[in-house]
Write an enzyme that holds these catalytic residues in place. Structure first.
Site, PDB file in Angstrom:
ATOM      1  CD1 TRP A   1      -2.683   1.576   0.491  1.00 41.92           C
ATOM      2  CD2 TRP A   1      -2.041   1.833   2.628  1.00 41.92           C
ATOM      3  NE1 TRP A   1      -3.417   2.599   1.042  1.00 41.92           N
ATOM      4  CE2 TRP A   1      -3.042   2.778   2.339  1.00 41.92           C
ATOM      5  CE3 TRP A   1      -1.498   1.806   3.915  1.00 41.92           C
ATOM      6  CZ2 TRP A   1      -3.509   3.686   3.284  1.00 41.92           C
ATOM      7  CZ3 TRP A   1      -1.951   2.703   4.860  1.00 41.92           C
ATOM      8  CH2 TRP A   1      -2.950   3.630   4.545  1.00 41.92           C
TER       9      TRP A   1
ATOM     10  CG  ASP B   1      -1.845  -2.292   7.742  1.00 40.14           C
ATOM     11  OD1 ASP B   1      -2.857  -2.085   8.443  1.00 40.14           O
ATOM     12  OD2 ASP B   1      -1.582  -1.612   6.728  1.00 40.14           O
TER      13      ASP B   1
ATOM     14  CE  LYS C   1     -10.661  -0.227   2.520  1.00 36.88           C
ATOM     15  NZ  LYS C   1      -9.466   0.552   2.780  1.00 36.88           N
TER      16      LYS C   1
HETATM   17  N1  PMP Z   1      -3.522  -0.476   5.532  1.00 33.28           N
HETATM   18  C1  PMP Z   1      -3.847  -0.974   4.334  1.00 33.28           C
HETATM   19  C2  PMP Z   1      -3.081  -2.130   3.811  1.00 33.28           C
HETATM   20  C3  PMP Z   1      -4.890  -0.411   3.614  1.00 33.28           C
HETATM   21  O1  PMP Z   1      -5.197  -0.911   2.426  1.00 33.28           O
HETATM   22  C4  PMP Z   1      -5.605   0.677   4.159  1.00 33.28           C
HETATM   23  C5  PMP Z   1      -6.765   1.315   3.472  1.00 33.28           C
HETATM   24  N2  PMP Z   1      -6.766   1.371   2.138  1.00 33.28           N
HETATM   25  C6  PMP Z   1      -5.227   1.157   5.406  1.00 33.28           C
HETATM   26  C7  PMP Z   1      -4.189   0.555   6.072  1.00 33.28           C
HETATM   27  C8  PMP Z   1      -5.872   2.360   6.047  1.00 33.28           C
HETATM   28  O2  PMP Z   1      -7.150   2.221   6.409  1.00 33.28           O
HETATM   29  P1  PMP Z   1      -8.031   3.456   6.872  1.00 33.28           P
HETATM   30  O3  PMP Z   1      -8.815   3.892   5.692  1.00 33.28           O
HETATM   31  O4  PMP Z   1      -8.869   2.917   7.979  1.00 33.28           O
HETATM   32  O5  PMP Z   1      -7.125   4.532   7.341  1.00 33.28           O
END
Ligand code: PMP
Length: 393
Positions: free
Chosen positions: A127, A208, A243
């Protein structure tokens, strides 16, 4: 102060969304953003959330400040969900976070405070925000091999070699499930290999967990976290409910830090509070109240598990339909990877050029890396997507 400030590069996903919005074609499909949409193409309002929200609204107005580290009931609910009975919760420092991103940022600041020279290893690819968050916190970020495009699978040997070569104290960021962006997860045996190297080499695992429940189930998807929790080593876990509760804009997340004993946990908790106090003082209340209400009530929790299960199954069904559709449209093509991967994202295996052709010629928007969000597929847009992918294959 600002005269020489350069323009920052645009976020590629936001840029993609703008291009999508400006596209006049009625058949256009946005598979760029990481958001789950239902069979009608809408971000769902979960029933459990709606019901909890009614109670929250009735019981909690007016809004005062939450404690610096968040709502106590929420913090215990997070510890229960993440660790279950695996370890004594007194050994874990848990703070509410502003989304999963907030949890990661607090983690990065804590690591920088304790070990400013620490190196952080993230997967290649990962990410995009991982690199940015840890770099901005002053840490050195490198990557370990993860995705092998030749074999369309995880390069576990490359990953293990990189971990073996890492210095003790290196922070290793691991996607607990539903790897973003590739969709490829480690098998249970590979997780054990990674755990062994992390423990042997004295590395610090940071798991994560942004998609718990989207791969195989809440318990199943928590297995990697618990595997590490059983080792007794210090570890960090960033949680996101964006999510799994479809609460994207409420920014509900957490950071948990597993410590050696309750005394260490109390010291860590106190330092996390200092980090939060000097960053945003205290977290927002509404989303955390909703989540803790759902997790703390047997009936609402069951509704949540059912609804999360439905989202998971819909994604699986879309993956299968995509695989079947492409197999029929491109005879002889190997498209099994669409059903091997987990979660909202899929590395299609398409090149940046093919992804551009998908956008420009067919109005199907994914990232240049080849990533598409399969959680945005539905019965209406599937035929367009299958036809477009087959055309550029
Ligand atoms: N870690 C990963 C791997 C993600 O894909 C995401 C969201 N796309 C997050 C953390 C962050 O999530 P949030 O939208 O709750 O900040």
């Amino acid at each position: 102060l600002l005269t020489d400030l350069p323009l920052a590069p645009r976020d590629p996903i936001i840029g993609l969304t703008e291009a999508f919005v400006a596209d006049p074609r009625e058949t256009k499909v946005n598979l760029g953003v990481g958001v789950y949409t239902d069979e009608n193409g809408r971000v769902p309002l979960l029933r459990c959330v709606e019901q909890a929200d009614e109670r929250v609204v009735d019981g909690t107005r007016p809004w005062s400040y939450l404690p610096i580290d968040g709502l106590p009931a929420y913090r215990s609910a997070v510890a229960g969900l993440v660790f279950g009975d695996e370890l004594a919760h007194e050994r874990v420092a848990v703070v509410q976070g502003v989304g999963g991103t907030g949890g990661l940022k607090i983690a990065a600041d804590l690591v920088h405070q304790t070990t400013p020279d620490a190196r952080v290893l993230i997967s290649d690819p990962s990410w995009e925000n991982h690199r940015a968050i840890f770099t901005r916190a002053g840490l050195t970020v490198d990557s370990y091999p993860y995705y092998d495009s030749q074999t369309r699978s995880v390069d576990v040997d490359g990953m293990l070699d990189a971990l073996r070569a890492a210095e003790a104290g290196t922070v290793v960021v691991l996607h607990a499930c539903c790897h973003n962006p590739t969709g490829y997860d480690l098998t249970p045996q590979q997780w054990e290999q990674v755990r062994d190297v992390v423990v042997e080499r004295g590395l610090v695992p940071l798991l994560d967990m942004a998609y718990q429940g989207f791969a195989h189930g809440i318990e199943e998807d928590g297995a990697a976290v618990r595997l590490f929790a059983r080792t007794g080593v210090a570890m960090l876990v960033a949680t996101s409910f964006s999510k799994s509760f479809s609460l994207y804009g409420e920014r509900v997340g957490a950071l948990s830090v597993v410590c050696a004993d309750p005394d260490e946990a109390a010291r860590v908790q106190s330092q996390l509070k200092v980090i939060i106090r000097t960053t945003y003082s205290n977290p927002p209340s509404h989303g955390a109240l909703v989540v803790s209400t759902v997790l703390g009530d047997a009936e609402l929790r069951q509704t949540w598990e059912d609804e999360l299960g439905s989202m998971r199954e819909r994604i699986r069904a879309m993956r299968t339909r995509l695989r079947d559709g492409l197999a029929a449209a491109i005879p002889g093509a190997d498209v099994e990877h669409f059903v091997v991967q987990n979660g909202m994202f899929s590395y299609t295996g398409l090149s940046a050029e093919q992804m551009r052709a998908l956008r420009e010629e067919h109005g199907v928007y994914g990232l240049d890396s080849g990533r598409i969000c399969v959680a945005a597929l539905d019965e209406r847009n599937l035929p367009t997507v299958i036809e477009a992918v087959a055309a550029v294959w």
